[in-house]
Design a protein around this motif. Structure first.
Motif, mmCIF file in Angstrom:
data_model
loop_
_atom_site.group_PDB
_atom_site.id
_atom_site.type_symbol
_atom_site.label_atom_id
_atom_site.label_comp_id
_atom_site.label_asym_id
_atom_site.label_seq_id
_atom_site.Cartn_x
_atom_site.Cartn_y
_atom_site.Cartn_z
ATOM 1 N N SER B 403 61.249 63.529 75.955
ATOM 2 C CA SER B 403 60.211 62.778 75.231
ATOM 3 C C SER B 403 60.808 61.604 74.488
ATOM 4 O O SER B 403 60.235 60.503 74.471
ATOM 5 C CB SER B 403 59.505 63.686 74.231
ATOM 6 O OG SER B 403 59.073 64.843 74.868
ATOM 7 N N PRO B 483 59.247 72.455 73.388
ATOM 8 C CA PRO B 483 58.407 71.317 73.775
ATOM 9 C C PRO B 483 58.309 70.310 72.638
ATOM 10 O O PRO B 483 58.204 70.689 71.469
ATOM 11 C CB PRO B 483 57.046 71.960 74.052
ATOM 12 C CG PRO B 483 57.075 73.255 73.331
ATOM 13 C CD PRO B 483 58.490 73.712 73.322
ATOM 14 N N SER B 485 55.981 68.545 71.766
ATOM 15 C CA SER B 485 54.683 68.495 71.080
ATOM 16 C C SER B 485 54.731 69.201 69.732
ATOM 17 O O SER B 485 53.899 68.950 68.867
ATOM 18 C CB SER B 485 53.615 69.123 71.972
ATOM 19 O OG SER B 485 53.988 70.444 72.283
ATOM 20 N N THR B 488 55.985 66.235 67.465
ATOM 21 C CA THR B 488 55.273 64.950 67.427
ATOM 22 C C THR B 488 54.284 64.795 66.273
ATOM 23 O O THR B 488 54.215 63.701 65.707
ATOM 24 C CB THR B 488 54.563 64.649 68.756
ATOM 25 O OG1 THR B 488 54.091 65.865 69.297
ATOM 26 C CG2 THR B 488 55.499 63.977 69.728
ATOM 27 N N THR B 492 55.000 61.317 64.349
ATOM 28 C CA THR B 492 54.048 60.196 64.383
ATOM 29 C C THR B 492 53.748 59.691 62.979
ATOM 30 O O THR B 492 53.470 58.521 62.789
ATOM 31 C CB THR B 492 52.707 60.609 65.020
ATOM 32 O OG1 THR B 492 52.298 61.833 64.433
ATOM 33 C CG2 THR B 492 52.821 60.752 66.509
ATOM 34 N N THR B 511 51.244 59.761 75.145
ATOM 35 C CA THR B 511 51.406 61.222 75.247
ATOM 36 C C THR B 511 52.259 61.630 76.440
ATOM 37 O O THR B 511 53.456 61.875 76.315
ATOM 38 C CB THR B 511 50.037 61.913 75.320
ATOM 39 O OG1 THR B 511 49.233 61.191 76.249
ATOM 40 C CG2 THR B 511 49.387 61.926 73.954
ATOM 41 N N ALA B 512 51.646 61.699 77.596
ATOM 42 C CA ALA B 512 52.393 62.190 78.753
ATOM 43 C C ALA B 512 53.091 61.021 79.430
ATOM 44 O O ALA B 512 53.056 59.891 78.971
ATOM 45 C CB ALA B 512 51.442 62.888 79.714
#
Lengths: 116, 589, 258
Positions: B403, B483, B485, B488, B492, B511-512
């Protein structure tokens, strides 16, 4: 005249680097490094200097007398301790290198290159 | 004061106090009490910093030491005291450092019995310096923590007292001492011009000053110092010598936290101090970006041609710092979010990999990939961690590093820098994967360019509890595979608050996606690994010629990393001259 | 890279830096008339707020006390590092034999120098206490005092030799003093937090201007620094001094350290 302290700063730093680059001995490198560092003393003390001013100690002069910047003096004091700490450690390392290798010439000492 | 404001300084004072207490009682304390106190302290600091990071999302947390708030000077242009300012990103980085220390203390259990608690004194001071470096909002105070960090690192590098470690430590000390003098000169110049040390106040003044030569000089000197710490081309030479020879628990901290902290500090100074100077922003967008790309490629090539496992990992660290510098150079909230994520992911992976190296050193008294061929089989969990680490560095389309790379990649202008990220990721990933398969799974292949690399017979304290060495290594690997996520939502909101500590809002992250770039990296990684493992000794004259052509450029780069201190200092001076020329070119046109 | 190439590269880099240096030098505020207001505000406010007369001490121990805390930690770090790195094969503790360079004559210590050292040491020690206690009033303070105190300890070595010096200045005690000084400083910083005021806040009465007790918190911090420097340098000196000893296992012909 007013440029002299700054030029001395640059000169001290440059000549210290020259000393390190051309050096053939660890102890000489440590000395050159101290020369480099003295440039920071010169710069900091020159920054705080004021013409016609006394020391920032109000014992005989009452507070309010014109005096130089005390902050840079405090910074130099810290700087000196930095120098003492680094020099002490470097001397210890040089001592141990000499004990183990019998030389302190950087040309003959190269980390991880001995078995090449 | 709120509870978070009151407790903030404890993040630094607690490790300092613990270090002083251990130094005081070093001669009388029973064995293992040092280990216990150090682990408890670092975990407590990690929890405290994590809690503060969470609170800071609702506004940066200040702490004015001695109560010398900006108001106490009764002037808008003078800040008397030293302030800490915890924005979420800084506190989170501090939390990560403390966590990595806890893992490293666990890994080092029993390693340093010979020196009583002195090792823990050094490490706790090291930790305090890192936390202070993250949290401080005062330029000279930043220098003080920078220097404390260096002094602790110098002493820890030389600990094994072997020939290589002493020489590596000497090179490390001199180059980084020069860096700290450069930093002090820069701080002095900026103080002479603006009469303050407070970063916010000075940042506002710099915004007003325009392209003043003193501002540019201050930037060049500070950047040269922090780039030396962060081992960016051409200031990077000391790193491989120092990281390769330091004790493994210390290398974990060096590669996982210390060097990336240098880059984090640089990012923070650029966005909070120099963002108002057009010339500095231009230098960061242009030359620094390319410096990052060049560092990434060079580090990758050097890592590929090593057989000394820790030296290999050290060069891979240089390569990844180059990628992180690309993230800094974007100066966008998204790029900074990528930098934060990369710092976390890279720290976890590299920490685990250095722990694997430490396990091999403790068990097999060797760190040479070729000599260790097949010997790691009984230690297969470490092997799995190493394979996972190699695959993650080499572009596994999953986990934190993936990521992070995607976020940075999306902000990079032009294809060349993206290509540099792919190539360097593949080179370092393949190098790690190649050694992992050779050592732990007995895959062979005749050694290629790595055959000629230097290595040395080394060993580390044997007979330590295997479970305590394996456990932190596996924990770090597992966390790196988490992960992204999970992180994030925090990142952010943290990234824009690093750009402006008193700002608000959140950055919308793409995102992806990014899977294609990661898969391309992974494909090159696997291809390079297979190529290395299926290689035969060249017998025909054509094969030998190809091998010579392959080795020549690598040997030339290797010759530049001569291990000679005078060379390193010369290259550093060249780097400073380059920075100054770029700044002058952008500042006066 | 050959030495010639290296030097050429260095000189080229320095020549490239020269115009930058010139541009900065001419753009700085002129020497002797600084524009920074920070120091002048300190000079104006601190004598009243903290009743101190030594502004450098006020900056070091109060306004920018955190820098000094970092600085003391650096000293602790360097000394601990030196202790760690100097471990290993050499004359530890009470080794009686001095390392000896073959062919160099050993000169007996003169009575006069013994007397001078024995008289000088306590005087110097008292002077260091004076400097430490007057840190907030006159030039001086903990750091200078600690350095002077260590020279007093060195006089013991000069006058009475290594063995006596070792027994009178025990290593663990010096390490204890060093840690104690650092711990005192950390406690001075951390304790105000218990009253929910910022770290390093001076909660002690400020005392009288020009008085021995003035400056509030600066007094204990000053003493902490003095102890840390004294202990730290004493340990450092002891560690380096041990390097002059030969290991017990490697006996040297009767070379008493007189």
């Amino acid at each position: 005249m007013t440029l002299l302290p700054w030029l001395v700063t640059a000169w001290l730093f440059g000549i210290g680097i020259y000393g390190i680059v051309t050096s053939r001995d660890y102890v000489h490198i440590i000395g050159s490094l101290s020369v480099c560092q003295s440039s920071t003393y010169v710069l900091l003390l020159s920054i705080g200097f004021r013409w016609h001013s006394g020391p920032p100690i109000f014992y005989e002069h009452p507070p309010g007398t014109a005096s130089v910047d005390p902050v840079v003096h405090a910074l130099v004091l810290t700087d000196i301790v930095v120098g003492a700490a680094v020099t002490a450690l470097l001397l210890v390392i040089a001592l141990q290198v000499h004990k183990r290798c019998g030389t302190t010439d950087p040309q003959q000492l190269r980390p991880l290159r001995h078995t090449k | 004061m709120s509870a978070a404001e009151t407790l903030l300084p404890l993040a630094v004072l607690a490790p300092l106090g613990a270090a002083a207490l251990l130094a005081l009682l070093a001669h009388w304390l029973p064995a293992r009490s040092g280990d216990c106190l150090a682990i408890v302290t670092s975990i407590a600091v990690a929890i405290l910093c994590g809690w503060i990071a969470d609170h800071a999302l609702h506004g940066a947390i200040p702490h004015w030491f001695g109560g010398w708030t900006p108001a106490s000077s009764h002037r808008s242009d003078v800040v008397l005291g030293i302030g800490f300012l915890a924005d979420p990103a800084s506190a989170a980085v501090a939390c990560f450092c403390a966590f990595l220390f806890a893992m490293s203390f666990l890994f080092a259990w029993g390693y340093f019995d010979e020196v009583h608690s002195h090792f823990h004194v050094l490490m706790l001071l090291f930790l305090a310096a890192m936390i202070g470096f993250c949290l401080t909002h005062d330029l000279f105070n930043l220098f003080v923590w920078f220097e404390l960090m260096s002094v602790a690192a110098f002493a820890l590098t030389a600990y094994p007292l072997g020939q290589s470690s002493l020489e590596g430590a000497f090179n490390f000390t001199v180059t980084n001492a020069i860096a700290s003098f450069l930093m002090l000169l820069g701080v002095g110049l900026l103080y002479a011009r603006f009469g303050t040390m407070d970063i916010s106040l000075m940042g506002r003044e710099i915004g007003r000053a325009g392209s003043d030569p003193v501002v540019l000089a201050g930037f060049c000197l500070l950047a040269a110092a922090l780039l030396t710490k962060a081992a960016i081309l051409p200031f990077h030479m000391w790193l491989a010598d120092a990281h390769a020879v330091a004790p493994s628990p210390v290398s974990v901290i060096f590669s996982g936290a210390m060097v990336s902290l240098g880059l984090f500090g640089l990012a923070k100074l650029i966005v909070q101090l120099f963002a108002g100077s057009q010339a500095v922003v231009a230098v960061v967008h242009g030359p620094l970006l390319w410096l990052g790309a060049a560092t990434a490629i060079l580090g990758g090539l050097m890592a590929w041609s090593q057989r000394h496992l820790k030296r290999l990992l050290a060069f891979s660290t240089i390569s990844h710092l180059g990628i992180m510098l690309i993230g800094v150079a974007t100066l966008q909230a998204t790029g900074i979010a990528g930098l934060l994520l990369y710092l976390l992911g890279h720290g976890l992976v590299k920490g685990a990999l250095f722990m694997v190296a430490g396990i091999l050193l403790a068990r097999h008294n060797s760190i040479d990939e070729i000599a260790l061929y097949g010997k790691g089989r009984p230690l297969w969990p470490a092997g799995l961690a190493m394979v996972a680490g190699g695959v993650m560095l080499g572009g596994l389309p999953y986990g934190l590093l993936h990521s992070a790379t995607h976020l940075i990649d999306g902000q990079v202008p032009g294809e060349a820098a993206s290509a540099a990220m792919i190539v360097s990721g593949a080179l370092t990933g393949a190098a790690v994967l190649r050694s992992a398969l050779r050592i732990f799974f007995g895959w062979s292949g005749a050694p290629g360019p790595e055959r000629a690399a230097p290595t040395e017979r080394e060993h580390e304290m044997p007979d330590r509890p295997m479970i305590l060495m394996m456990l932190p290594c596996l924990i770090l690997t597992a966390l790196a595979l988490a992960p992204a996520s999970l992180a994030t939502p925090f990142i952010t909101r943290a990234a824009p608050r690093l750009l402006d500590p008193f700002g608000s809002g959140a950055v919308a992250l793409p995102t992806a996606g990014g899977v294609s770039a990661s898969l391309a990296t992974l494909a090159i990684t696997l291809a390079l690994t297979l190529l290395a493992l299926l290689r035969h000794r060249p017998t025909s004259s054509g094969g030998r010629a190809i091998a010579r052509v392959e080795r020549a450029p690598l040997a030339a780069i290797d010759a530049l990393h001569s291990g000679l201190l005078p060379d390193y200092v010369t290259w550093g001076t060249v780097g400073l001259a380059l920075l100054a020329s770029c700044a002058a070119a952008f500042g006066f046109t | 890279m050959t030495a010639r190439w290296r030097l050429g590269l260095l000189i080229a880099a320095m020549l490239a830096l020269a115009p930058a240096v010139w541009a900065v030098v001419t753009a700085l505020p002129p020497f002797g008339s600084p524009t920074a207001a920070y120091g002048q505000v300190v000079n104006r406010l601190l004598p009243h707020l903290r009743t101190v007369s030594n502004m450098v001490a006020a900056v070091n121990f109060d306004v920018r006390g955190l820098d000094t805390l970092g600085e003391e930690s650096m000293l602790l770090c360097a000394v601990t590092g030196a202790v760690v790195l100097l471990r290993g094969s050499r004359g530890e503790d009470r080794a009686e034999h001095a390392g000896r360079v073959p062919g160099r004559a050993t000169i007996e210590r003169d009575d006069a120098s013994i007397v001078v050292c024995r008289i000088g040491a306590p005087i110097l020690l008292a002077f260091s206490a004076y400097v430490a206690l007057h840190g907030t009033v006159t030039p001086g303070g903990g750091f200078q005092a600690g350095a002077i105190a260590v020279s007093a300890l060195l006089l013991v070595y000069l006058g009475d030799g290594y063995a006596r010096w070792r027994s009178r200045v025990p290593h663990p005690l010096m390490a204890f003093i060093e840690g104690l000084g650092a711990l005192l400083f950390v406690l001075c910083a951390a304790l105000p937090l218990a009253w929910s005021v910022p770290a390093l806040t001076s909660l002690l009465p400020t005392g009288k201007w020009k008085d021995l007790y003035s400056g509030g918190l600066m007094v204990p911090v000053n003493i902490g620094v003095a102890l840390a420097v004294l202990g730290g340098f004493a340990v450092l000196v002891a560690e380096f001094m041990e390097e002059t000893r030969t290991p017990e296992s490697d006996p040297v012909p009767d070379e008493e350290d007189a």
